[in-house]
Write an enzyme that holds these catalytic residues in place. Structure first.
Site, mmCIF file in Angstrom:
data_model
loop_
_atom_site.group_PDB
_atom_site.id
_atom_site.type_symbol
_atom_site.label_atom_id
_atom_site.label_comp_id
_atom_site.label_asym_id
_atom_site.label_seq_id
_atom_site.Cartn_x
_atom_site.Cartn_y
_atom_site.Cartn_z
ATOM 1 N N LYS A 235 2.382 -2.322 5.878
ATOM 2 C CA LYS A 235 1.861 -0.949 6.007
ATOM 3 C C LYS A 235 0.439 -1.015 6.546
ATOM 4 C CE LYS A 235 1.248 3.356 3.388
ATOM 5 N NZ LYS A 235 1.451 4.066 2.107
ATOM 6 N N SER B 207 4.646 7.031 -2.823
ATOM 7 C CA SER B 207 4.795 6.644 -1.416
ATOM 8 C C SER B 207 5.584 5.372 -1.132
ATOM 9 C CB SER B 207 3.422 6.518 -0.770
ATOM 10 O OG SER B 207 2.942 7.796 -0.487
ATOM 11 N N SER C 171 4.162 8.229 1.893
ATOM 12 C CA SER C 171 3.417 7.950 3.095
ATOM 13 C C SER C 171 3.815 6.636 3.773
ATOM 14 C CB SER C 171 1.928 7.901 2.751
ATOM 15 O OG SER C 171 1.666 6.840 1.856
HETATM 16 N N1 GLN Z 1 2.952 12.314 -1.444
HETATM 17 C C1 GLN Z 1 1.862 12.032 -2.332
HETATM 18 C C2 GLN Z 1 0.571 12.539 -1.752
HETATM 19 O O1 GLN Z 1 0.597 13.046 -0.657
HETATM 20 C C3 GLN Z 1 1.818 10.578 -2.656
HETATM 21 C C4 GLN Z 1 1.180 9.758 -1.635
HETATM 22 C C5 GLN Z 1 1.131 8.314 -1.986
HETATM 23 O O2 GLN Z 1 1.788 7.848 -2.911
HETATM 24 N N2 GLN Z 1 0.314 7.588 -1.246
HETATM 25 O O3 GLN Z 1 -0.456 12.441 -2.367
#
Ligand code: GLN
Length: 497
Positions: free
Chosen positions: A76, A181, A157
């Site tokens: 990532k 995410s 994400s």
């Molecule tokens: N979807 C969540 C957010 O937008 C989690 C994001 C994540 O785990 N990095 O904060």
């Protein structure tokens, strides 16, 4: 022979000299090119990968061991990689080449992994769709069976990582999980994703979003692969003050282990209002677990509904502080010809950050401001403590693991009305954020397909701190019962290589 490999299969093939790492890596780059339109990678690491593959082959010839030796994976783009561009999906870091390696990528390199490239992601890991990336959206390699014209997002994400593994343009990938995410994109993509206990994986060199919630985790095709990869990733790191000194067991020993007598909790707070498909899936999973000798216990977690609202106070608060470092002065994007120093800061940040990141910075700054600190931030912290206590007393004192769906919905298209409303998007995380709030490990396992669309559905298991072992055992039973590899055949893949 070189396709659809798990880490385990790749390692076996390499050891048996069925193929070389160079052949494997070359084949993966060939597929990456064919699947370019998925936009899963931001930066490729071609030359270094070829070089490392040759070195891996030399080691394999000498019978040198390495749990990931010669295996091509994706990283990532949130993990700093020495000499390899790392953007966090943001314009503000578009040209950032880190002078150091994150501990997670280093640990994986030490085990012999080959990092094919850096995967696309929501900007600074803020999102549930991968639509907030400066580098554009990522697409899944499959579509709804009922409508094959609509391109689907892989969730976020860590969407690039999930799409890469789902399209088999990486054998496995890393993700990061602040509120879901790793697990949400894994669920959308028909993959396994685990967020370990907070402190198990070092955050050194992982670009910070919300430091008290961020954890790295693997996204893989199987539970066994998740265990192999977490073995390589986890471990104490003196460079991260929140890293925890605990002995890391060999997680592989727990994959396939009997789960007879284990207690699995199901809370009504996580089942109320679920769609019929989701209810049916949970009932099916409960039956598999009963058949394997588990006891299913109804539990009551009254604070569960407060996890999401407290997350969307705490995460932006920490983000607003963490992102203060991007000012156009020290590194990263700098606005052209600023009139004065204020103009430099304002324009660098205005032009460098995307809309969602700005929304989080504004929310975070607001809840931390002196007039609202007690009303919002402090209250969210108190709620966090209440949730921790609730889980300790009413979940982990009674059961080994808690079972929930991973997400309330399946993968969606870019035109889905949900994508236009930030609050609806935040609801994607309704089942996942709790594990981050309480620092617990949680896994998502693919278990079924949705009605006519035939899109993947995943269930989640949440455990007490350092209960990854039980998580792997129960997840492997669910995986075996679901036989998702067989179900996958009913899905509508965009055929490519
Ligand atoms: N979807 C969540 C957010 O937008 C989690 C994001 C994540 O785990 N990095 O904060």
């Amino acid at each position: 022979m070189l396709d659809n490999l798990t880490i385990k299969m790749a390692r076996t093939g390499l050891k048996n000299k069925d193929f070389t790492s160079l052949e494997l890596v070359t084949r993966y780059f060939e597929k990456i090119e064919k699947y370019e339109d998925l936009n899963a990678y931001i930066t490729l690491n071609y030359e270094k990968s070829i070089d490392l593959a040759k070195k891996a082959d030399e080691k394999i010839a000498k019978n040198i061991e390495g749990s990931m030796l010669g295996v091509p994976i994706a990283m990532k783009d949130l993990f700093c990689t020495d000499g390899l561009r790392t953007t966090a999906g943001s314009r503000i870091l578009e040209n950032f080449i880190p002078p150091y390696e994150s501990t997670i990528s280093q640990n994986l390199l030490n085990e012999g992994s080959i990092i094919l490239g850096k995967t696309n992601m929501d900007e600074f890991a803020m999102g549930s769709s991968n639509l907030t990336s400066y580098f554009g959206p990522v697409w899944l390699p499959f579509r709804k069976k009922s409508d094959t014209d609509i391109k689907l997002v892989p969730g976020g994400s860590s969407g690039g990582s999930a799409a890469a593994v789902a399209a088999d343009i990486a054998v496995a990938a890393t993700g990061s999980d602040t509120g879901g995410s790793v697990r949400q994109p894994a669920a959308f993509s028909g993959l396994v994703g685990i967020k370990p206990t907070y402190g198990l994986c070092s955050r050194y060199g992982m670009i910070a979003f919300a430091s008290s919630l961020d954890q790295a985790g693997p996204i893989t095709k199987t539970v066994e692969d998740a265990a192999i990869m977490l073995n390589a990733m986890a471990g104490y790191d003196k460079k991260d003050s929140t890293s925890i000194k605990v002995e890391i067991p060999n997680y592989l020993d727990y994959v396939g282990k009997s789960i007879k007598g284990m207690k699995i909790g199901v809370a009504k707070q996580y089942t109320e209002g679920l769609s019929d498909v989701n209810i049916a899936i949970l009932e099916q999973v409960k039956k598999w677990l009963l058949d394997a000798g588990c006891e299913i216990i109804d539990i009551n977690l009254e604070t569960a509904p407060y996890a999401l609202p407290s997350y969307y106070i705490i995460a932006p608060a920490e983000a607003s502080s963490n992102l203060g470092r991007y000012d156009g002065v020290r590194y990263g994007y700098r606005a052209n010809a600023p009139k004065n120093i204020d103009d430099l800061y304002v324009r660098s940040r205005t032009e460098g950050f995307g809309e969602e990141v700005k929304r989080r910075i504004l929310t975070g700054t607001y809840v931390l401001s002196s007039g609202y600190y007690d009303a919002y931030y402090n209250r969210a912290l108190k709620i966090r403590e209440m949730i921790k206590k609730d889980f300790k007393d009413n979940a982990f004192a009674k059961v080994d693991l808690v079972l929930t769906m991973t997400t309330p919905n399946t993968a969606f298209g870019i035109d889905d009305p949900a994508t236009n409303d930030p609050v609806t998007m935040y609801l994607n995380d309704i089942f996942t954020v709790t594990a981050n709030i309480i620092g617990s490990p949680a896994i998502s396992v693919p278990v079924g397909l949705s009605g006519n669309d035939k899109l993947p559905l995943g269930v989640q298991l949440i455990g007490n701190h350092f209960c990854e072992k039980s998580i792997f055992s129960v997840a492997s039973v669910i995986e075996k019962s679901a036989n998702f590899a067989e179900l996958k055949k009913e899905m509508s893949y965009v055929s490519k290589p």
